[in-house]
Design a protein around this motif. Structure first.
Motif, short mmCIF file in Angstrom:
data_model
loop_
_atom_site.label_atom_id
_atom_site.label_comp_id
_atom_site.label_asym_id
_atom_site.label_seq_id
_atom_site.Cartn_x
_atom_site.Cartn_y
_atom_site.Cartn_z
N ASN A 86 1.08 -1.28 0.01
CA ASN A 86 -0.03 -0.03 -0.03
C ASN A 86 0.97 1.33 0.15
O ASN A 86 1.71 1.58 0.79
CB ASN A 86 -1.03 0.12 1.22
N THR A 87 0.56 2.04 -0.85
CA THR A 87 1.51 3.31 -1.35
C THR A 87 0.54 4.57 -1.39
O THR A 87 -0.40 4.47 -1.74
CB THR A 87 2.06 3.14 -2.57
N MET A 88 0.97 5.53 -0.41
CA MET A 88 0.20 6.69 -0.65
C MET A 88 1.09 7.85 -1.37
O MET A 88 2.11 7.68 -1.34
CB MET A 88 -0.05 7.21 0.72
N PHE A 89 0.37 8.57 -2.14
CA PHE A 89 0.56 9.81 -2.93
C PHE A 89 -0.06 10.83 -2.51
O PHE A 89 -1.33 10.93 -2.34
CB PHE A 89 0.24 9.50 -4.48
N TYR A 90 0.82 12.19 -2.09
CA TYR A 90 0.13 13.42 -2.21
C TYR A 90 1.07 14.62 -2.83
O TYR A 90 2.18 14.20 -3.25
CB TYR A 90 -0.39 13.84 -0.68
N ARG A 91 0.54 15.63 -2.95
CA ARG A 91 0.98 16.61 -3.85
C ARG A 91 1.39 17.89 -2.64
O ARG A 91 0.63 18.13 -2.02
CB ARG A 91 0.15 17.45 -4.88
N LYS A 92 2.65 18.16 -2.86
CA LYS A 92 3.06 19.32 -1.84
C LYS A 92 2.77 20.56 -2.39
O LYS A 92 2.39 20.62 -3.52
CB LYS A 92 4.65 19.26 -1.54
N THR A 93 2.81 21.49 -1.55
CA THR A 93 2.42 23.03 -1.90
C THR A 93 3.30 23.57 -2.96
O THR A 93 2.74 24.31 -3.80
CB THR A 93 2.40 24.03 -0.58
N ASP A 94 4.50 23.02 -3.24
CA ASP A 94 5.29 23.42 -4.26
C ASP A 94 4.86 22.62 -5.61
O ASP A 94 5.65 22.73 -6.58
CB ASP A 94 6.67 23.34 -3.84
N GLY A 95 4.01 21.80 -5.66
CA GLY A 95 3.56 21.02 -6.64
C GLY A 95 4.40 19.64 -6.78
O GLY A 95 3.86 18.85 -7.67
N SER A 96 5.29 19.38 -6.21
CA SER A 96 5.94 18.14 -6.49
C SER A 96 5.11 16.92 -5.71
O SER A 96 4.30 17.12 -4.74
CB SER A 96 7.25 18.16 -5.69
N VAL A 97 5.50 15.93 -6.08
CA VAL A 97 4.63 14.52 -5.50
C VAL A 97 5.49 13.93 -4.64
O VAL A 97 6.63 13.72 -4.90
CB VAL A 97 4.11 13.68 -6.83
N VAL A 98 4.88 13.26 -3.71
CA VAL A 98 5.58 12.35 -2.70
C VAL A 98 4.82 11.08 -2.55
O VAL A 98 3.62 10.93 -2.86
CB VAL A 98 4.96 13.02 -1.13
N ALA A 99 5.74 10.04 -2.55
CA ALA A 99 5.28 8.61 -2.52
C ALA A 99 5.71 7.93 -1.05
O ALA A 99 6.98 7.92 -1.13
CB ALA A 99 5.77 7.92 -3.55
#
Ligand code: FES
Ligand SMILES: [Fe+2]
Length: 351
Positions: free
Chosen positions: A31-44
């Motif tokens: 199970n992997t989560m993704f979200y977008r930071k305020t600078d637009g980059s994606v975190v996994a």
């Protein structure tokens, strides 16, 4: 058990799916989560708090950090635990962290690297320049979950001879003149069909390329890159016209294992920007084929195979048109074998 190629890029999602609200996706059994930071980059990040394994994706994103929804530990976008709100003990051991995956976004595709971060190489990302070309193309995107090992889905895509049987809207593209070629260039495998003097498909006739009953010539060209990224170009001309004058449709099909027995099947199609076909109608045509025609057949095949995930191990009848899918399986098996021997080599070196 499936042995995945680890030091490679897999697709985690479409760029437009990832917002500042986390999503969770099971990828290669994790199970992997993704979200977008305020600078637009994606975190996994791995979607599992190291404390009691709560899903972090159900927590809150605050200042680009994620707070566990169970007992409140806070992790930054590198996976490091940075706060524990329920104790006065402010020391947080550095070892308290969540696994972070290298992630890169290109042309609306979010890629992640499940293997050794030290070996991650952006030059290895499959390139689909037309996906980034929003001036000349209008794109549609989809995700079809399929209950089958991802190589069974690869077989389907690398052997498009099933189109006439399974997809009425795309049928008619094959006839006795149809010629098949498959081969390998490095780690890329191609699977091509060329048919002359055939009838236009309903999809094109009532869509972007009506020929009003005139016969057509067709080039159906699929390219595969490991572990499961495919690019298809279909070129259609009125019979006898040069290929360069043809109508071309491009699409991508990218497979990321969900588990050993299920697959995230990402797909995208494109209309040329001047085409008048409503985009939603075009999208429905694709979705209908993948969701209601391919998927039930692939899932029926997987159900028949039971626990086995490797079709070749079950000694199937192989036809000439299986050339591309067999080659793709071979390349992937070679890469996995090489990776395992490198792993074994580095384990010995570390002793
Ligand atoms: S499970 Fe996450 S802080 Fe306890
Ligand atoms: Fe299909």
């Amino acid at each position: 058990m499936t042995d995945y190629l680890m030091n490679t890029w897999y697709m985690g999602g479409w760029g437009h799916e990832i917002t500042d609200q986390p999503i969770s996706r099971r990828l290669l059994g994790v199970n992997t989560m993704f979200y977008r930071k305020t600078d637009g980059s994606v975190v996994a990040l791995r979607d599992r708090c190291p404390h009691r394994f709560a899903p972090l994706s159900k927590g809150k994103i605050i200042n680009d950090q994620v707070q566990c929804p169970y007992d409140g530990l806070v992790f930054d976008s590198t996976g490091q635990c940075v706060a524990n709100p329920i104790t006065s003990d402010t020391r947080i051991p550095e070892a308290v962290r969540v696994q972070r995956f290298p992630v890169l976004e290109q042309a609306n595709i979010v890629w992640f690297w499940p293997g050794d971060p030290a070996r991650c190489d952006s030059a290895l990302i499959p390139q689909f320049p037309y996906l980034a070309d929003v001036e000349n193309y209008k794109h549609v995107y989809g995700l079809t979950p399929v209950k089958a090992h991802f190589e069974i889905e690869t077989d389907n895509l690398m052997d498009l001879s099933h189109v006439d049987m399974l997809h009425p809207a795309f049928a008619g593209a094959f006839n006795k003149s149809s010629k098949y070629t498959a081969g390998r260039n490095g780690n890329t495998v191609f699977s091509h069909w060329h048919t002359t003097n055939t009838r236009n498909t309903a999809f094109l006739e009532y869509g972007p390329f009506p020929t009003h009953g005139a016969p057509v010539d067709q080039w159906l060209e699929m390219y595969w890159q490991p572990p499961g990224a495919m690019f298809l170009e279909v070129i259609v001309t009125k019979t006898g016209e040069p290929r360069s004058a043809g109508y071309s449709t491009k699409n991508v099909h990218i497979l990321t294992p969900e588990t050993e027995h299920s697959t995230n099947y990402f797909w995208s199609g494109a209309l040329n920007s001047e085409d008048q076909v409503p985009l939603e109608v075009f999208r429905e045509g694709f979705n209908n084929a993948f969701e209601f025609e391919d998927k039930p057949m692939i899932e029926a095949v997987a159900a028949e195979m039971g626990e086995e995930t490797n079709l070749l191990a079950m000694k199937p009848l192989l036809l000439r048109s299986d050339g591309g899918s067999v080659l793709a399986r071979r390349v992937l098996a070679e890469l996995i074998a090489r990776e395992r021997s490198e792993d074994a080599g580095s384990a010995v070196a570390a002793e």
